[in-house]
Design an enzyme around this catalytic site. Structure first.
Site, PDB file in Angstrom:
ATOM      1  N   CYS A   2      68.990  63.148  -0.020  1.00  0.00           N
ATOM      2  CA  CYS A   2      69.807  62.171  -0.039  1.00  0.00           C
ATOM      3  C   CYS A   2      69.749  62.061  -1.782  1.00  0.00           C
ATOM      4  O   CYS A   2      68.819  62.512  -2.380  1.00  0.00           O
ATOM      5  CB  CYS A   2      69.149  60.957  -0.209  1.00  0.00           C
ATOM      6  SG  CYS A   2      69.347  60.894   2.023  1.00  0.00           S
ATOM      7  N   ARG A  27      71.973  67.302  -3.342  1.00  0.00           N
ATOM      8  CA  ARG A  27      70.864  66.800  -2.211  1.00  0.00           C
ATOM      9  C   ARG A  27      71.389  66.330  -0.722  1.00  0.00           C
ATOM     10  O   ARG A  27      70.412  65.600   0.294  1.00  0.00           O
ATOM     11  CB  ARG A  27      70.022  65.364  -3.094  1.00  0.00           C
ATOM     12  CG  ARG A  27      68.946  65.886  -4.456  1.00  0.00           C
ATOM     13  CD  ARG A  27      68.699  64.916  -4.763  1.00  0.00           C
ATOM     14  NE  ARG A  27      67.546  64.491  -3.875  1.00  0.00           N
ATOM     15  CZ  ARG A  27      65.840  64.385  -4.955  1.00  0.00           C
ATOM     16  NH1 ARG A  27      66.125  65.362  -5.548  1.00  0.00           N
ATOM     17  NH2 ARG A  27      65.336  64.792  -3.833  1.00  0.00           N
ATOM     18  N   TRP A  74      71.765  62.195   3.241  1.00  0.00           N
ATOM     19  CA  TRP A  74      72.264  63.594   4.064  1.00  0.00           C
ATOM     20  C   TRP A  74      71.446  62.802   5.232  1.00  0.00           C
ATOM     21  O   TRP A  74      70.221  62.119   5.170  1.00  0.00           O
ATOM     22  CB  TRP A  74      71.180  64.412   3.633  1.00  0.00           C
ATOM     23  CG  TRP A  74      70.828  65.435   4.745  1.00  0.00           C
ATOM     24  CD1 TRP A  74      71.286  67.140   4.162  1.00  0.00           C
ATOM     25  CD2 TRP A  74      70.194  66.386   5.696  1.00  0.00           C
ATOM     26  NE1 TRP A  74      70.501  67.328   5.487  1.00  0.00           N
ATOM     27  CE2 TRP A  74      69.675  67.222   6.074  1.00  0.00           C
ATOM     28  CE3 TRP A  74      68.860  65.155   5.794  1.00  0.00           C
ATOM     29  CZ2 TRP A  74      69.644  67.261   7.006  1.00  0.00           C
ATOM     30  CZ3 TRP A  74      67.657  65.295   7.153  1.00  0.00           C
ATOM     31  CH2 TRP A  74      67.967  67.062   7.799  1.00  0.00           C
ATOM     32  N   ASN A 100      66.050  56.700  -0.033  1.00  0.00           N
ATOM     33  CA  ASN A 100      66.064  57.990   0.058  1.00  0.00           C
ATOM     34  C   ASN A 100      64.599  57.884   1.118  1.00  0.00           C
ATOM     35  O   ASN A 100      63.535  56.830   0.604  1.00  0.00           O
ATOM     36  CB  ASN A 100      65.821  58.471  -0.474  1.00  0.00           C
ATOM     37  CG  ASN A 100      67.164  59.412  -1.274  1.00  0.00           C
ATOM     38  OD1 ASN A 100      67.889  59.090  -1.230  1.00  0.00           O
ATOM     39  ND2 ASN A 100      66.838  59.786  -2.919  1.00  0.00           N
ATOM     40  N   GLY A 101      64.687  58.322   2.606  1.00  0.00           N
ATOM     41  CA  GLY A 101      63.370  58.543   2.904  1.00  0.00           C
ATOM     42  C   GLY A 101      63.784  58.260   4.023  1.00  0.00           C
ATOM     43  O   GLY A 101      64.808  57.711   4.761  1.00  0.00           O
ATOM     44  N   GLU A 481      63.537  86.827   3.940  1.00  0.00           N
ATOM     45  CA  GLU A 481      64.440  86.425   2.972  1.00  0.00           C
ATOM     46  C   GLU A 481      65.932  86.631   2.558  1.00  0.00           C
ATOM     47  O   GLU A 481      66.372  85.887   2.284  1.00  0.00           O
ATOM     48  CB  GLU A 481      63.311  86.402   1.146  1.00  0.00           C
ATOM     49  CG  GLU A 481      64.424  85.902   0.516  1.00  0.00           C
ATOM     50  CD  GLU A 481      64.612  84.492   0.199  1.00  0.00           C
ATOM     51  OE1 GLU A 481      64.019  83.476   1.548  1.00  0.00           O
ATOM     52  OE2 GLU A 481      65.577  84.021  -0.200  1.00  0.00           O
ATOM     53  N   LYS A 485      68.536  84.184   3.353  1.00  0.00           N
ATOM     54  CA  LYS A 485      69.728  83.639   2.784  1.00  0.00           C
ATOM     55  C   LYS A 485      71.107  83.998   2.949  1.00  0.00           C
ATOM     56  O   LYS A 485      72.304  83.512   2.927  1.00  0.00           O
ATOM     57  CB  LYS A 485      69.979  84.918   1.109  1.00  0.00           C
ATOM     58  CG  LYS A 485      69.411  84.490   0.361  1.00  0.00           C
ATOM     59  CD  LYS A 485      69.213  83.549  -0.654  1.00  0.00           C
ATOM     60  CE  LYS A 485      68.266  82.060   0.352  1.00  0.00           C
ATOM     61  NZ  LYS A 485      66.913  81.800   0.198  1.00  0.00           N
ATOM     62  N   GLU A 488      72.013  81.445   5.844  1.00  0.00           N
ATOM     63  CA  GLU A 488      71.943  80.062   5.708  1.00  0.00           C
ATOM     64  C   GLU A 488      73.740  79.791   4.339  1.00  0.00           C
ATOM     65  O   GLU A 488      74.147  78.664   4.933  1.00  0.00           O
ATOM     66  CB  GLU A 488      70.868  78.984   4.848  1.00  0.00           C
ATOM     67  CG  GLU A 488      70.445  79.805   3.553  1.00  0.00           C
ATOM     68  CD  GLU A 488      69.350  79.429   2.203  1.00  0.00           C
ATOM     69  OE1 GLU A 488      69.330  78.530   2.460  1.00  0.00           O
ATOM     70  OE2 GLU A 488      68.870  80.125   1.974  1.00  0.00           O
ATOM     71  N   HIS A 504      59.684  96.793  19.621  1.00  0.00           N
ATOM     72  CA  HIS A 504      58.913  96.105  20.204  1.00  0.00           C
ATOM     73  C   HIS A 504      60.159  95.145  20.660  1.00  0.00           C
ATOM     74  O   HIS A 504      60.017  93.850  20.911  1.00  0.00           O
ATOM     75  CB  HIS A 504      57.849  95.519  19.601  1.00  0.00           C
ATOM     76  CG  HIS A 504      56.965  96.516  19.321  1.00  0.00           C
ATOM     77  ND1 HIS A 504      55.911  97.039  20.327  1.00  0.00           N
ATOM     78  CD2 HIS A 504      56.597  97.311  18.292  1.00  0.00           C
ATOM     79  CE1 HIS A 504      55.019  97.703  19.388  1.00  0.00           C
ATOM     80  NE2 HIS A 504      55.808  97.979  18.208  1.00  0.00           N
ATOM     81  N   LYS A 603      69.189  70.320  -0.561  1.00  0.00           N
ATOM     82  CA  LYS A 603      67.686  70.148  -1.262  1.00  0.00           C
ATOM     83  C   LYS A 603      67.082  69.534  -1.051  1.00  0.00           C
ATOM     84  O   LYS A 603      66.889  68.833  -1.535  1.00  0.00           O
ATOM     85  CB  LYS A 603      68.410  70.246  -2.858  1.00  0.00           C
ATOM     86  CG  LYS A 603      67.422  71.472  -3.711  1.00  0.00           C
ATOM     87  CD  LYS A 603      68.477  73.087  -3.907  1.00  0.00           C
ATOM     88  CE  LYS A 603      67.447  73.833  -4.713  1.00  0.00           C
ATOM     89  NZ  LYS A 603      67.326  75.263  -3.989  1.00  0.00           N
TER      90      LYS A 603
HETATM   91  C1  F6R Z   1      65.910  78.600   0.676  1.00  0.00           C
HETATM   92  C2  F6R Z   1      65.908  77.606   1.035  1.00  0.00           C
HETATM   93  C3  F6R Z   1      64.505  76.752   1.481  1.00  0.00           C
HETATM   94  C4  F6R Z   1      62.913  76.197   0.161  1.00  0.00           C
HETATM   95  C5  F6R Z   1      62.171  75.225   1.227  1.00  0.00           C
HETATM   96  C6  F6R Z   1      61.503  74.694  -0.033  1.00  0.00           C
HETATM   97  O1  F6R Z   1      67.145  78.946   0.466  1.00  0.00           O
HETATM   98  O2  F6R Z   1      66.302  76.751  -0.274  1.00  0.00           O
HETATM   99  O3  F6R Z   1      64.131  77.096   2.417  1.00  0.00           O
HETATM  100  O4  F6R Z   1      62.812  77.300  -0.562  1.00  0.00           O
HETATM  101  O5  F6R Z   1      63.085  73.992   1.071  1.00  0.00           O
HETATM  102  O6  F6R Z   1      61.963  73.925  -0.987  1.00  0.00           O
HETATM  103  P1  F6R Z   1      60.809  74.314  -1.682  1.00  0.00           P
HETATM  104  O7  F6R Z   1      60.573  75.428  -2.824  1.00  0.00           O
HETATM  105  O8  F6R Z   1      60.989  72.934  -3.302  1.00  0.00           O
HETATM  106  O9  F6R Z   1      59.363  73.674  -1.444  1.00  0.00           O
END
Ligand code: F6R
Length: 608
Positions: A2, A27, A74, A100-101, A481, A485, A488, A504, A603
């Site tokens: 948010c 966000r 969000w 937010n929250g 990772e 990527k 997502e 395994h 984010k």
């Molecule tokens: C994946 C991604 C998330 C963040 C995770 C931690 O591409 O962006 O997995 O890495 O939410 O976020 P931060 O680094 O902001 O604590």
């Protein structure tokens, strides 16, 4: 999670707020809304979907007023529809607020209010706040918000306006970031500086359990107990251009291409080539204890967690320190028992991730020392750790983290090298490591120059619904990772595995329809990785190999080869992840996915 932006000033608020929302859209982006005050009149509009839907809705309407609040959501409580979108109001439509929250005791509060005859028009936890603030208002909005803060449990970043409090916005925070921005044209508050960096770089960070009243030319911060707080104004180093696409079709691609510079920025002014020892001013306050530390725990989530996983191998290679890595969301529920002088290193791009914050608070309670590797200056994690190192990578706007991952790896390497040089690492090894670090930006550029080749590989395989990523040792976390990527941004199912685990279980999945991305630079794991590839090929699985430049022998074995320049074994992950990022990006692009705003994601995960 948010986004909030609000403005009180000399200009019309509508376009400033909509512009701010667009910067915050990463966000959360399932609905949005705006409330603008003009005298004692407040106009509110909400829409489901992206900011552009809100814009369409208010297009052509006259929304006058130089004060307003806005929100991009969000969803947590209640599905993303117009009723649940913010701003929310009370039954008499006097209070308008954005939040937010999560208000944890909203159920109890709502029942109590309903018994008293209140009707609610949404399913959100937030609406309770609007009702309570209206009830608590007796002429001072600041006081009404303060009283309400003492009645609610949970987390909030809050911006509130009231018909009878003309010219004022009250903002408050507990566990959800809020930053005040100051300019000659008026004052701002937002959950992220990117919403206001176009207008000002002068900011004040609100801290937990504080509230502030903003007017056209002033702001006043106080605590929940009404104690006035004086806080210094800080200058942020981010620029308006950082939040622009700069000719790229997506922020994810822009940020992948920024990596030569962001890896350089992570090292800028921090390398002493002659001595083979990095300088890390940010950890000077704890250096005396840190240099004798023998036990270190890294905590993080998602991509930052995978950076920490690589970090463990790097520390093991360069130092004598025992390193544990923990998912922050699990760490806080463990029975924690730290040896004396244990340091916790929290890694976080946003510095606001709720699980990581909770983890460091728990570790502090148990006596551990706290360090942070954080990108957002002044964020909660940077403030709650004793010392730390900033990434200086500029804002990361694409929801999928890319440039921060490689920046985190560069910083972890510097930390390990610094500690290692105070232990058993020789001058020659230190100098060699620094030379190799300095070569990285140019080497990343070289990988980026293969983008067309990587796009062609994506074209061949993007229709495959399942992918496997394999690596060993330093590159095992890169496999995880790479898989994260891909899933997502493209919604392709992908799994990252330690290659040794193949037999395994995962080998059962291998088929001509399931590509494997094998990360096998020429290091001491190379031959073992080749054996894994043989096993896949004998089951007719297609293999994309990410290997060291000039490795010809692999071409006979695999279907596709992506080359990365030669470097030291512990630096390979910084290079090997770049083709994985590009593969994910191009697959998502071919599948017409909304790359910068993947479904269900947002984010900065500020809720548990
Ligand atoms: C994946 C991604 C998330 C963040 C995770 C931690 O591409 O962006 O997995 O890495 O939410 O976020 P931060 O680094 O902001 O604590």
């Amino acid at each position: 999670m948010c986004g909030i932006v609000c403005y009180v000033g000399k200009k019309q608020a509508k376009s400033i707020l909509i512009g701010g929302l667009k910067q915050l859209e990463y966000r959360g982006y399932d609905s949005a809304g705006i409330a603008v005050q003009d005298g004692s009149n407040i106009t509110c509009h909400r829409a489901v979907g992206r900011i552009v839907e809100l814009e369409k809705k208010i297009n052509g309407q006259e929304i006058n007023g130089t004060l307003g609040i806005a929100h991009t959501r969000w969803a947590t409580h209640g599905e993303p529809n117009e009723r649940n979108a913010h701003p929310h109001t009370d039954p008499e439509q006097k209070v308008y607020l954005v939040h937010n929250g999560i208000i944890e005791n909203y159920g109890l509060l709502k029942k109590k209010l309903q018994k008293e005859g209140h009707h609610f028009s949404s399913e959100t936890d937030t609406e309770v706040l609007a009702h309570l603030i209206a009830l608590n208002f007796d002429g001072s909005l600041n006081e009404a918000v303060r009283r309400t803060m003492s009645q609610v449990e949970g987390t909030f970043g809050l911006a509130v306006i009231h018909r009878d409090a003309e010219g004022e916005i009250v903002v408050a925070r507990r566990g959800s970031p809020l930053i005040i921005g100051l300019s000659d044209e008026g004052n701002f508050a937002a959950s992220d500086v990117s919403a206001m960096v176009r207008y000002t770089n002068q900011v004040v960070h609100l801290q937990d359990n504080e509230l502030a009243t903003l007017t056209l030319d002033d702001f006043a911060i106080s605590t929940g107990q009404a104690k006035r707080i004086e806080r210094t104004v800080e200058t942020v180093e981010w620029h308006a251009e950082d939040a622009d696409l700069d000719g790229f079709p997506h922020f994810m691609l822009k940020e992948i291409y920024e990596q030569p510079e962001t890896v350089m920025n992570a090292m800028r002014g921090r390398l002493e080539p002659g001595e083979g020892v990095p300088k890390l001013g940010g950890i000077t306050p704890v250096w005396d204890q840190l240099k004798t530390c023998r036990h270190l725990v890294m905590v993080a989530c998602g991509t930052s967690y995978y950076a920490a996983c690589v970090g463990r191998y790097i520390f093991e290679k360069l130092t004598d320190i025992d390193v544990e890595v923990e998912l922050a969301s699990e760490f806080r529920y463990r029975k924690l028992n730290f040896p004396p002088n244990t340091f916790i290193v929290a890694l976080s791009q946003s510095g606001e991730t709720a699980d990581t914050l909770a983890a460091i608070r728990e570790a502090k309670r148990k006596g551990a020392r706290l360090l942070g590797i954080v990108n957002v200056v002044g964020s909660s994690i940077s403030r709650e750790t004793e010392a730390g190192i900033y990434n200086h990578a500029g804002p990361e706007i694409g929801v999928a983290s890319t440039k921060i991952f490689t920046s985190q790896l560069a910083i972890l390497t510097l930390m390990a090298l610094l500690l290692g040089r105070h232990q058993n690492l020789s001058l020659t090894e230190g100098v060699e490591a620094i030379r190799a670090l300095q070569a990285l930006p140019a080497q990343i550029k070289k990988i980026l120059s293969q983008a067309n080749h990587i796009e062609a590989i994506a074209e061949k395989y993007y229709r495959c619904p399942n992918w496997l990523f394999l690596g060993r040792k330093f590159n095992f976390p890169i496999a995880m990772e790479g898989a994260l990527k891909l899933k997502e941004v493209s919604y392709i199912h992908a799994e990252g595995y330690a290659a040794g685990e193949m037999k395994h279980g995962p080998i059962a999945l291998i088929s001509p329809q399931m590509p494997t991305v094998a990360i096998l630079p020429k290091d001491d794991m190379y031959e073992k990785m080749v054996s894994n590839i043989q096993e896949i090929k004998s089951r007719r699985g297609p293999v994309v190999a990410i290997t060291t430049e000039g490795n010809r022998e692999i071409c006979d074995l695999v279907d596709e080869v992506i080359e990365i320049p030669a470097t030291l074994d512990f630096l390979n992950p910084i290079l090997a992840v770049v083709p994985c990022q590009l593969l994910a990006y191009y697959c998502a692009n071919l599948l017409c996915c909304d790359i910068d705003k993947p479904r269900n994601l947002a984010k900065s995960v500020t809720v548990e």
